[in-house]
Write an enzyme that holds these catalytic residues in place. Structure first.
Site, PDB file in Angstrom:
ATOM      1  N   PRO A   1     -32.210  -9.548 -12.421  1.00 25.01           N
ATOM      2  CA  PRO A   1     -30.759  -9.425 -12.292  1.00 25.01           C
ATOM      3  C   PRO A   1     -30.235 -10.559 -11.427  1.00 25.01           C
ATOM      4  CG  PRO A   1     -31.863  -7.830 -10.871  1.00 25.01           C
ATOM      5  CD  PRO A   1     -32.934  -8.488 -11.691  1.00 25.01           C
ATOM      6  N   LEU A   2     -29.178 -11.218 -11.874  1.00 22.02           N
ATOM      7  CA  LEU A   2     -28.586 -12.324 -11.133  1.00 22.02           C
ATOM      8  C   LEU A   2     -27.074 -12.169 -11.146  1.00 22.02           C
ATOM      9  CD1 LEU A   2     -30.752 -15.238 -12.600  1.00 22.02           C
ATOM     10  CD2 LEU A   2     -30.810 -14.438 -10.229  1.00 22.02           C
TER      11      LEU A   2
ATOM     12  N   GLN B   1     -28.988  -2.376 -12.586  1.00 24.51           N
ATOM     13  CA  GLN B   1     -29.284  -2.450 -11.158  1.00 24.51           C
ATOM     14  C   GLN B   1     -28.065  -2.033 -10.339  1.00 24.51           C
ATOM     15  OE1 GLN B   1     -29.630  -6.068  -8.635  1.00 24.51           O
ATOM     16  NE2 GLN B   1     -31.777  -5.503  -8.421  1.00 24.51           N
TER      17      GLN B   1
ATOM     18  N   CYS C   1     -31.050  -8.200  -1.840  1.00 23.12           N
ATOM     19  CA  CYS C   1     -30.016  -9.226  -1.821  1.00 23.12           C
ATOM     20  C   CYS C   1     -29.752  -9.688  -0.387  1.00 23.12           C
ATOM     21  CB  CYS C   1     -28.724  -8.696  -2.437  1.00 23.12           C
ATOM     22  SG  CYS C   1     -27.382  -9.911  -2.437  1.00 23.12           S
TER      23      CYS C   1
ATOM     24  N   ASN D   1     -41.992 -11.862  -7.717  1.00 24.95           N
ATOM     25  CA  ASN D   1     -40.742 -12.593  -7.894  1.00 24.95           C
ATOM     26  C   ASN D   1     -40.680 -13.697  -6.841  1.00 24.95           C
ATOM     27  OD1 ASN D   1     -37.305 -12.031  -7.128  1.00 24.95           O
ATOM     28  ND2 ASN D   1     -38.033 -13.080  -8.946  1.00 24.95           N
ATOM     29  N   GLY D   2     -40.134 -14.849  -7.254  1.00 19.11           N
ATOM     30  CA  GLY D   2     -39.985 -15.963  -6.322  1.00 19.11           C
ATOM     31  C   GLY D   2     -40.771 -17.182  -6.759  1.00 19.11           C
ATOM     32  N   ASP D   3     -40.064 -18.277  -7.036  1.00 24.21           N
ATOM     33  CA  ASP D   3     -40.667 -19.558  -7.422  1.00 24.21           C
ATOM     34  C   ASP D   3     -41.366 -19.518  -8.781  1.00 24.21           C
ATOM     35  OD1 ASP D   3     -39.711 -20.512  -5.069  1.00 24.21           O
ATOM     36  OD2 ASP D   3     -41.655 -20.689  -4.058  1.00 24.21           O
TER      37      ASP D   3
ATOM     38  N   SER E   1     -36.183 -15.597 -12.069  1.00 25.09           N
ATOM     39  CA  SER E   1     -34.820 -15.592 -11.525  1.00 25.09           C
ATOM     40  C   SER E   1     -34.157 -16.940 -11.734  1.00 25.09           C
ATOM     41  CB  SER E   1     -34.852 -15.218 -10.041  1.00 25.09           C
ATOM     42  OG  SER E   1     -35.372 -13.918  -9.853  1.00 25.09           O
ATOM     43  N   ARG E   2     -34.161 -17.792 -10.683  1.00 23.85           N
ATOM     44  CA  ARG E   2     -33.427 -19.057 -10.756  1.00 23.85           C
ATOM     45  C   ARG E   2     -33.975 -20.012 -11.810  1.00 23.85           C
ATOM     46  NH1 ARG E   2     -33.967 -21.468  -5.285  1.00 23.85           N
ATOM     47  NH2 ARG E   2     -35.881 -20.214  -5.258  1.00 23.85           N
TER      48      ARG E   2
END
Length: 351
Positions: A31-32, A85, A115, A215-217, A239-240
């Site tokens: 979710p973003l 979410q 968040c 999650n992350g990178d 994510s990103r």
């Protein structure tokens, strides 16, 4: 060349079980806020038809007082598997919102406890719940009691480097009834700076029996595989890495299932996707969609000659027609350059 070990392929070959719900992909779209609306999810879904998608996070307090579903909560009946979410710090409001989420079509309900944004944490939501584990437990218990779909949690490893509390926190969430936890390997204080500390995700996996998602990178197939190998996680959440690149979830999913890498989209293919994204946002949200599209368009315009100038033009578009014209010119220029390049190669071969 990315290598998929037989042990990892075997470990990930079965569906991801989230309580009673099974997902045929170990790669999830995060979710973003301001990104993962219906339009974006449809693009990601095209390349990752079996992956779990998440809506933008929804404010449970807003739902309580307005009693009307916001557009960010809207889901397509055909886009399963889908999770909605929610965020807040009030167990009763979140339970009420969860019921509305299930009525809207959510296969799972995810509680945002990660968040880092000030406007969320100052009101007790997001990653501030890492400092209020008793409240977080009560939230999960209340939501689990209110709905008959699996309840999941997305969080971070801690508030600061001196307050990395994820091991105790994650166990509390499991004991309260959470059926899966996604761990972003950064603290709240880090925001999105520095590197994600996957070693903490590995430690979470060691103490929980429910699925743990890393999650992350996760910006590439190679990063996803390294993360899964290092953490032992049950899946990864992108994510990103999907900003301006809705192909990523599908690329990772395909590799984990086949051991083969898909060819990356060409600059022309990426801009054709951007064009479709812009058109769809305008059709879905009107002029507001065009304004929202500016950031998406600049994310697509990277990694090719003339991209910087194109980003400048796309960042200030006022109408859908203006944006489409800018993109079409860029596509035509890239195609011309590709033709010239091929002619040059052919000429060199003949000579």
């Amino acid at each position: 060349m990315v290598y998929l070990s037989p042990s990892l392929q075997t470990r990930l070959a079965t569906p991801l079980k989230i309580g009673s719900f099974a997902v045929k992909s170990r790669v999830l779209q995060s979710p973003l806020s301001g990104v993962t609306d219906l339009v974006f999810r449809r693009l990601v879904r095209r390349y990752a038809p079996e992956s779990m998608m998440y809506t933008e996070m929804v404010n449970a307090t807003g739902l309580h007082y307005v009693k009307q579903l916001p557009k960010i909560m809207e889901v397509d009946p055909n886009e399963r598997p889908i999770s909605i979410q929610l965020f807040d710090c009030r167990p009763d409001f979140l339970a009420e919102a969860a019921v509305m989420a299930v009525e809207e079509g959510a296969d799972t309900v995810d509680i945002n406890m990660g968040c880092p944004v000030n406007k969320i944490t100052k009101n007790g939501g997001g990653s501030s719940l890492l400092r209020q584990p008793e409240v977080a437990e009560e939230i999960v218990r209340s939501v689990v009691k209110a709905v008959d779909v699996p309840v999941t949690v997305k969080t971070r490893i801690g508030w600061t480097d001196k307050e990395i509390t994820i091991l105790d926190f994650a166990k509390r969430m499991e004991d309260a009834g959470a059926q899966m936890i996604t761990v972003h390997g950064r603290t709240r204080a880090q925001g999105y700076n520095g590197s994600a500390r996957w070693e903490w995700i590995a430690r979470v996996k060691e103490v929980l029996s429910i699925p743990v998602i890393a999650n992350g990178d996760i910006f590439s197939v190679e990063a996803a595989v390294r993360c899964l190998e290092q953490t032992g996680a049950d899946g990864v959440m992108c994510s990103r890495g999907t900003l301006g690149y809705p192909f990523l979830v599908g690329e990772i999913d395909y590799f984990l299932k086949t051991g083969q890498e898909l060819p990356p989209p060409t600059p022309v293919e990426r801009l054709q996707c951007a064009r479709e994204h812009l058109q769809a946002l305008w059709e879905y949200k009107g002029d507001r969609g065009v304004r929202q599209a500016r950031k998406h368009m600049t994310w697509y315009a990277k990694g090719f000659a003339g991209a910087a100038e194109l980003r400048g033009l796309l960042s200030v578009i006022e109408t859908v027609d203006q944006g489409l014209e800018v993109i079409d010119r860029a596509i035509a220029q890239l195609v011309d350059e590709e033709v010239v390049s091929k002619l040059q190669v052919a000429s060199e071969v003949l000579s």
